[in-house]
Write a protein that holds these residues in place. Structure first.
Motif, PDB file in Angstrom:
ATOM      1  N   GLU A  67     -44.233  80.094 -30.728  1.00  0.00           N
ATOM      2  CA  GLU A  67     -43.767  78.749 -30.867  1.00  0.00           C
ATOM      3  C   GLU A  67     -42.084  78.831 -30.784  1.00  0.00           C
ATOM      4  O   GLU A  67     -41.645  78.096 -30.354  1.00  0.00           O
ATOM      5  CB  GLU A  67     -44.295  78.179 -32.032  1.00  0.00           C
ATOM      6  N   ILE A  68     -41.730  79.815 -31.362  1.00  0.00           N
ATOM      7  CA  ILE A  68     -40.166  79.508 -31.699  1.00  0.00           C
ATOM      8  C   ILE A  68     -39.432  80.423 -30.652  1.00  0.00           C
ATOM      9  O   ILE A  68     -38.323  79.893 -30.367  1.00  0.00           O
ATOM     10  CB  ILE A  68     -39.767  80.419 -33.151  1.00  0.00           C
ATOM     11  N   PHE A  69     -39.890  81.577 -30.170  1.00  0.00           N
ATOM     12  CA  PHE A  69     -39.286  82.325 -28.982  1.00  0.00           C
ATOM     13  C   PHE A  69     -39.891  81.954 -27.797  1.00  0.00           C
ATOM     14  O   PHE A  69     -39.189  82.396 -26.771  1.00  0.00           O
ATOM     15  CB  PHE A  69     -39.274  83.759 -29.548  1.00  0.00           C
ATOM     16  N   GLY A  70     -40.942  81.430 -27.801  1.00  0.00           N
ATOM     17  CA  GLY A  70     -41.734  81.180 -26.203  1.00  0.00           C
ATOM     18  C   GLY A  70     -42.426  82.207 -25.801  1.00  0.00           C
ATOM     19  O   GLY A  70     -42.078  83.530 -25.975  1.00  0.00           O
ATOM     20  N   LYS A  71     -43.631  81.873 -25.389  1.00  0.00           N
ATOM     21  CA  LYS A  71     -44.603  83.009 -24.951  1.00  0.00           C
ATOM     22  C   LYS A  71     -43.807  83.850 -24.105  1.00  0.00           C
ATOM     23  O   LYS A  71     -44.236  84.856 -23.698  1.00  0.00           O
ATOM     24  CB  LYS A  71     -45.926  82.292 -24.534  1.00  0.00           C
ATOM     25  N   ARG A  72     -42.972  83.413 -22.952  1.00  0.00           N
ATOM     26  CA  ARG A  72     -42.715  83.998 -21.933  1.00  0.00           C
ATOM     27  C   ARG A  72     -41.415  85.008 -22.162  1.00  0.00           C
ATOM     28  O   ARG A  72     -41.287  86.147 -21.581  1.00  0.00           O
ATOM     29  CB  ARG A  72     -41.820  83.181 -20.929  1.00  0.00           C
ATOM     30  N   ASN A  73     -41.195  85.102 -23.508  1.00  0.00           N
ATOM     31  CA  ASN A  73     -40.168  85.971 -24.084  1.00  0.00           C
ATOM     32  C   ASN A  73     -41.015  86.866 -25.010  1.00  0.00           C
ATOM     33  O   ASN A  73     -40.264  87.752 -25.579  1.00  0.00           O
ATOM     34  CB  ASN A  73     -39.240  85.345 -25.019  1.00  0.00           C
ATOM     35  N   PHE A  74     -42.173  87.085 -25.190  1.00  0.00           N
ATOM     36  CA  PHE A  74     -42.992  88.121 -25.742  1.00  0.00           C
ATOM     37  C   PHE A  74     -42.995  89.267 -24.806  1.00  0.00           C
ATOM     38  O   PHE A  74     -43.093  89.201 -23.683  1.00  0.00           O
ATOM     39  CB  PHE A  74     -44.306  87.459 -26.098  1.00  0.00           C
ATOM     40  N   GLN A  75     -42.581  90.302 -25.381  1.00  0.00           N
ATOM     41  CA  GLN A  75     -42.440  91.489 -24.468  1.00  0.00           C
ATOM     42  C   GLN A  75     -43.667  92.689 -24.741  1.00  0.00           C
ATOM     43  O   GLN A  75     -44.554  92.883 -24.043  1.00  0.00           O
ATOM     44  CB  GLN A  75     -41.223  92.426 -24.640  1.00  0.00           C
ATOM     45  N   ARG A  76     -43.914  93.002 -26.198  1.00  0.00           N
ATOM     46  CA  ARG A  76     -44.738  93.903 -26.385  1.00  0.00           C
ATOM     47  C   ARG A  76     -45.391  93.862 -27.967  1.00  0.00           C
ATOM     48  O   ARG A  76     -44.859  93.253 -28.775  1.00  0.00           O
ATOM     49  CB  ARG A  76     -44.423  95.324 -26.187  1.00  0.00           C
TER      50      ARG A  76
END
Length: 623
Positions: A181-190
């Motif tokens: 929610e805070i960083f955005g799913k697209r910015n999840f790496q690993r």
């Protein structure tokens, strides 16, 4: 029917975002949070060239590294706001690693080993209330704690920045929803799996599959611009491919499961008893873990942050790798352990700081953002048993009197340090208010470090100075003033005595010898101990008071503002005398020769984290 945690989660995230937004709105205003520099620590032998205040605060990269004691929410607010001496770190931090507490059943009591005894100290009142708030409603309150902090961390990250959040399966999957929610799913790496390793302390207790890993969630500020230096494990000398040929290239690229094979032998989660890194902190992590993360995700010259620093592993690893760092923790033991660890490795000079107006921030939380200092003074006077003076004698509501006596009571403001000027003002009130009083009692929240010496110098038997309980505002918030009167204790101050043993010259150098003479701990009732441990403490106080000193330092040229520590000793340092349970009581400093008298400041921290200092002026060269 109560809502499930998943049903509560949207509301928790929304409330956390609102809390963070309120903090961000106040950054430019009069009520912004500030940091107070307690000490410039200079561990290295080469002490020249460290003029951090000569750059007009032009760039965050020009400021020293920072160890901050206090609530990380307030610490981050202060870092975002900046001040005259240090610019804002908004968008400046390249890597954040956090290892927040995730075990609601953990026992964080501290064992303090003193000569002849061991004392079990419960968490300080500040830690205890923060911890109870974190887990008061289980995982829901934990998520309410972590959400606004993650929002502020994102504000601090640079566009190339990354964050690694270290958790276990207890709360990890819920926190990942918040991170999305805070960083955005697209910015999840690993999702990185860090295996406990070949030795597991969980095996004997487990009744099913053996737990053997922690989770580390890796997010970035912007997936199109983040910094990443791909890591490799060098091929072993005898490694060959299936075709019998030796591979070329940098090595085996590291995957997202660490310490999972004979090739990737990253240190285990568990710090072994024989490890040189071991500092005796319950949740300590290995430096090799942080070295891998920092090397991968923080460029050379970049800034690393950790807001749950614990044993100081992040700052220690960043220091060794030549990265800048800023770290904080709510626990006094964590701050002391981190400071000692950095001194041990001859770190570059760094600032030890604290939240400047801690009680003011607590008051705003407990009593609302529009609270008035006078309203709080009335509460404090009432809890002390004092009746307010008439309005014409009491403009700001800070003065009261003890019924049936000629004793005046002055409740100082939480927004100020209680200093010698405060004490002289109280003496003046004693003489003029309502025809004069026989005695005055000053109740203070925050004290100048040299207040003990100031009280001694005033030599006024009709002046008493007491400490307002640091947990008072939390207790007011939870219980209300009406339920506190019987168990609120105001304690006396700690006090340090030191003297100059010698100052002699030899060519262009001079030697300065400083002796510790005595240490008086504040009232034991103010420390979170049970009766048996309080009795043990009293025995040490009576027989060997200097054994209570955890750390002490000397500034031979004190300017009255910034304490620059150029000599330090601490318990556990055996280079000076081989005694792990005591500090040395004489410091001998080798210094460049200085013209004229010196002003020497001696500062000490006891085993419970309480600070005190003594300033010795006019120190001349002895024949």
């Amino acid at each position: 029917m109560s809502k499930s945690l998943l049903e509560q989660l949207p509301g928790i995230v929304a409330a956390g975002k609102r809390q963070a937004a309120q903090i961000l709105e106040q950054l430019e205003g009069r009520n912004r949070v500030s940091l107070q520099t307690r000490e410039l620590v200079i561990p290295s032998k080469d002490r020249g060239g460290f003029n951090f205040w000569g750059n007009d605060g032009a760039d965050a990269a020009d400021t020293p590294n920072r160890l901050i004691y206090g609530d990380n929410l307030l610490a981050m607010a202060a870092l975002l706001a900046g001040d005259e001496g240090t610019p804002s770190l908004r968008g400046k931090i390249d890597l954040i690693y956090i290892d927040p507490p995730f075990d609601s059943k953990a026992d964080y009591r501290t064992k303090i080993t003193l000569p002849g005894t061991t004392i079990d100290q419960k968490p300080t009142v500040l830690e205890q209330f923060a911890y109870s708030d974190t887990w008061s409603d289980g995982t829901a309150s934990y998520l309410a704690m972590i959400t606004p902090r993650l929002v502020l961390m994102r504000e601090l990250l640079s566009e190339r920045g990354s964050i690694y959040v270290h958790l276990d399966p207890t709360v990890g999957h819920y926190v990942k929803i918040v991170l999305d929610e805070i960083f955005g799913k697209r910015n999840f790496q690993r999702e990185i799996i860090w295996r406990i390793g070949w030795i597991s302390g969980y095996k004997s207790a487990a009744k099913n599959w053996i737990r053997n890993h922690d989770d580390i969630y890796f997010y970035v500020k912007d997936r199109d611009h983040f910094h990443f230096n791909k890591q490799y494990i060098p091929y072993p000398d005898d490694y060959v491919r299936r075709d019998g040929n030796r591979p070329t290239g940098q090595g085996y690229p590291i995957e997202d499961t660490w310490n999972s094979s004979e090739m990737d032998r990253l240190d285990s989660i568990q710090i072994m008893s024989f490890s040189k890194e071991k500092v005796g902190y319950a949740t300590q992590k290995n430096e090799s873990l942080l070295e891998r993360i920092i090397t991968a995700s923080c460029p050379e010259g970049g800034i690393v942050a950790d807001f749950f620093v614990g044993s100081g592993t992040t700052s220690a690893a960043a220091e060794k790798l030549g990265r800048r760092w800023v770290v904080s923790d709510l626990g006094k033991p964590a701050a002391m352990i981190t400071r000692k660890r950095l001194i041990d490795q001859d770190a570059k000079p760094f600032l030890y700081q604290a939240i400047g107006d801690y009680q003011v921030e607590q008051a705003r939380s407990a009593l609302g953002r529009s609270f008035r200092v006078g309203d709080l003074a009335k509460v404090v006077l009432d809890l002390f048993g004092a009746l307010p003076l008439p309005p014409e004698e009491n403009m700001n509501g800070s003065l009261g009197r003890l019924p049936g006596t000629r004793t005046l009571v002055y409740a100082d403001s939480p927004s100020r340090l209680t200093t010698i000027s405060t004490l002289k003002r109280a003496q003046g009130y004693r003489e003029v208010k309502m025809g004069g009083f026989d005695k005055v009692v000053v109740l203070g929240w925050n004290f100048s470090a040299g207040i003990g010496q100031d009280i001694k110098d005033l030599n006024d038997p009709n002046l008493e100075v007491l400490v307002i309980p640091p947990d008072l505002l939390d207790r007011l918030k939870k219980k209300g003033a009406g339920k506190l009167t019987s168990d609120v204790r105001f304690s006396s101050l700690q006090y340090l005595q030191a003297e100059i043993a010698a100052r002699t010259t030899d060519g262009e150098r001079e030697s300065l010898a400083v002796n510790l003479r005595n240490y008086v701990l504040l009232s034991p009732d103010a420390i979170n101990l049970d009766q048996a441990n309080r009795a043990k403490l009293q025995d040490v106080m009576n027989s060997e008071p200097l054994a209570l000193i955890e750390y002490w330092a000397v500034d031979p040229d004190y300017d009255g503002e910034v304490f620059r520590s150029v000599w330090q000793d601490y318990r556990g340092n055996t280079e000076n005398d081989g005694d792990e349970l005591r500090v040395v009581t004489t410091a001998v400093l080798d210094l460049p020769q200085a013209d004229g008298p010196r002003t020497v400041c001696v500062r000490a921290v006891d085993v419970f984290g309480f600070e005190s200092e003594v300033v010795i002026s006019g120190v001349e060269v002895q024949p």
